[in-house]
Motif scaffolding. Structure first.
Motif, PDB file in Angstrom:
ATOM      1  N   GLU A  71      39.845  -1.529 -22.506  1.00  0.00           N
ATOM      2  CA  GLU A  71      40.220  -2.852 -23.006  1.00  0.00           C
ATOM      3  C   GLU A  71      41.289  -2.776 -24.099  1.00  0.00           C
ATOM      4  O   GLU A  71      42.176  -3.622 -24.159  1.00  0.00           O
ATOM      5  CB  GLU A  71      38.978  -3.579 -23.539  1.00  0.00           C
ATOM      6  CG  GLU A  71      39.196  -5.054 -23.706  1.00  0.00           C
ATOM      7  CD  GLU A  71      37.909  -5.842 -23.809  1.00  0.00           C
ATOM      8  OE1 GLU A  71      38.008  -7.013 -24.200  1.00  0.00           O
ATOM      9  OE2 GLU A  71      36.835  -5.317 -23.499  1.00  0.00           O
ATOM     10  N   GLU A  84      40.741   0.445 -17.187  1.00  0.00           N
ATOM     11  CA  GLU A  84      39.388   0.048 -17.581  1.00  0.00           C
ATOM     12  C   GLU A  84      39.209   0.055 -19.094  1.00  0.00           C
ATOM     13  O   GLU A  84      38.165  -0.315 -19.589  1.00  0.00           O
ATOM     14  CB  GLU A  84      38.358   0.968 -16.926  1.00  0.00           C
ATOM     15  CG  GLU A  84      38.287   0.793 -15.428  1.00  0.00           C
ATOM     16  CD  GLU A  84      37.181   1.623 -14.795  1.00  0.00           C
ATOM     17  OE1 GLU A  84      36.707   2.587 -15.413  1.00  0.00           O
ATOM     18  OE2 GLU A  84      36.792   1.279 -13.664  1.00  0.00           O
ATOM     19  N   ASP A  91      43.177  -9.474 -16.928  1.00  0.00           N
ATOM     20  CA  ASP A  91      41.946  -9.133 -16.212  1.00  0.00           C
ATOM     21  C   ASP A  91      41.798  -9.986 -14.947  1.00  0.00           C
ATOM     22  O   ASP A  91      40.772  -9.961 -14.283  1.00  0.00           O
ATOM     23  CB  ASP A  91      40.717  -9.273 -17.105  1.00  0.00           C
ATOM     24  CG  ASP A  91      40.447 -10.697 -17.549  1.00  0.00           C
ATOM     25  OD1 ASP A  91      41.311 -11.575 -17.342  1.00  0.00           O
ATOM     26  OD2 ASP A  91      39.372 -10.944 -18.117  1.00  0.00           O
ATOM     27  N   LYS A 126      32.537  -2.033 -15.268  1.00  0.00           N
ATOM     28  CA  LYS A 126      33.566  -2.168 -16.294  1.00  0.00           C
ATOM     29  C   LYS A 126      34.595  -3.182 -15.838  1.00  0.00           C
ATOM     30  O   LYS A 126      34.889  -3.293 -14.661  1.00  0.00           O
ATOM     31  CB  LYS A 126      34.255  -0.825 -16.527  1.00  0.00           C
ATOM     32  CG  LYS A 126      33.386   0.190 -17.196  1.00  0.00           C
ATOM     33  CD  LYS A 126      34.187   1.424 -17.522  1.00  0.00           C
ATOM     34  CE  LYS A 126      33.329   2.423 -18.253  1.00  0.00           C
ATOM     35  NZ  LYS A 126      34.105   3.575 -18.692  1.00  0.00           N
ATOM     36  N   ARG A 127      35.132  -3.928 -16.810  1.00  0.00           N
ATOM     37  CA  ARG A 127      36.210  -4.866 -16.488  1.00  0.00           C
ATOM     38  C   ARG A 127      37.434  -4.083 -16.078  1.00  0.00           C
ATOM     39  O   ARG A 127      37.711  -3.010 -16.585  1.00  0.00           O
ATOM     40  CB  ARG A 127      36.529  -5.728 -17.702  1.00  0.00           C
ATOM     41  CG  ARG A 127      35.487  -6.776 -17.957  1.00  0.00           C
ATOM     42  CD  ARG A 127      35.749  -7.566 -19.212  1.00  0.00           C
ATOM     43  NE  ARG A 127      37.018  -8.288 -19.160  1.00  0.00           N
ATOM     44  CZ  ARG A 127      37.582  -8.825 -20.226  1.00  0.00           C
ATOM     45  NH1 ARG A 127      37.029  -8.718 -21.411  1.00  0.00           N
ATOM     46  NH2 ARG A 127      38.716  -9.486 -20.110  1.00  0.00           N
TER      47      ARG A 127
END
Length: 62
Positions: free
Chosen positions: A44, A42, A15, A5-6
């Motif tokens: 968005e 995590e 980010d 996950k970003r």
């Protein structure tokens, strides 16, 4: 295959956040606002809200 996950900065929503020391996975550093800490986001959508709030606050400071 594991999906990563970003990660987002909890301070500014960027980010552009990386482990401060790869050997110490609990310390993150944001290259956008300078945040250093153990917490990352995590989600968005949450990061987007944080980013909008950060930009608004930053524009008032200038």
């Amino acid at each position: 295959m594991k999906e990563f996950k970003r990660k987002f900065c909890p301070n500014c929503g960027s980010d552009d956040i990386k482990w401060a020391l790869p050997q110490n996975w609990s310390l993150w550093e944001c290259y956008n606002c300078g945040y250093t800490g153990a917490v990352v986001i995590e989600d968005e959508e949450m990061a987007k809200e944080i980013r909008e709030k950060y930009k608004k606050e930053k524009s008032h400071d200038d």
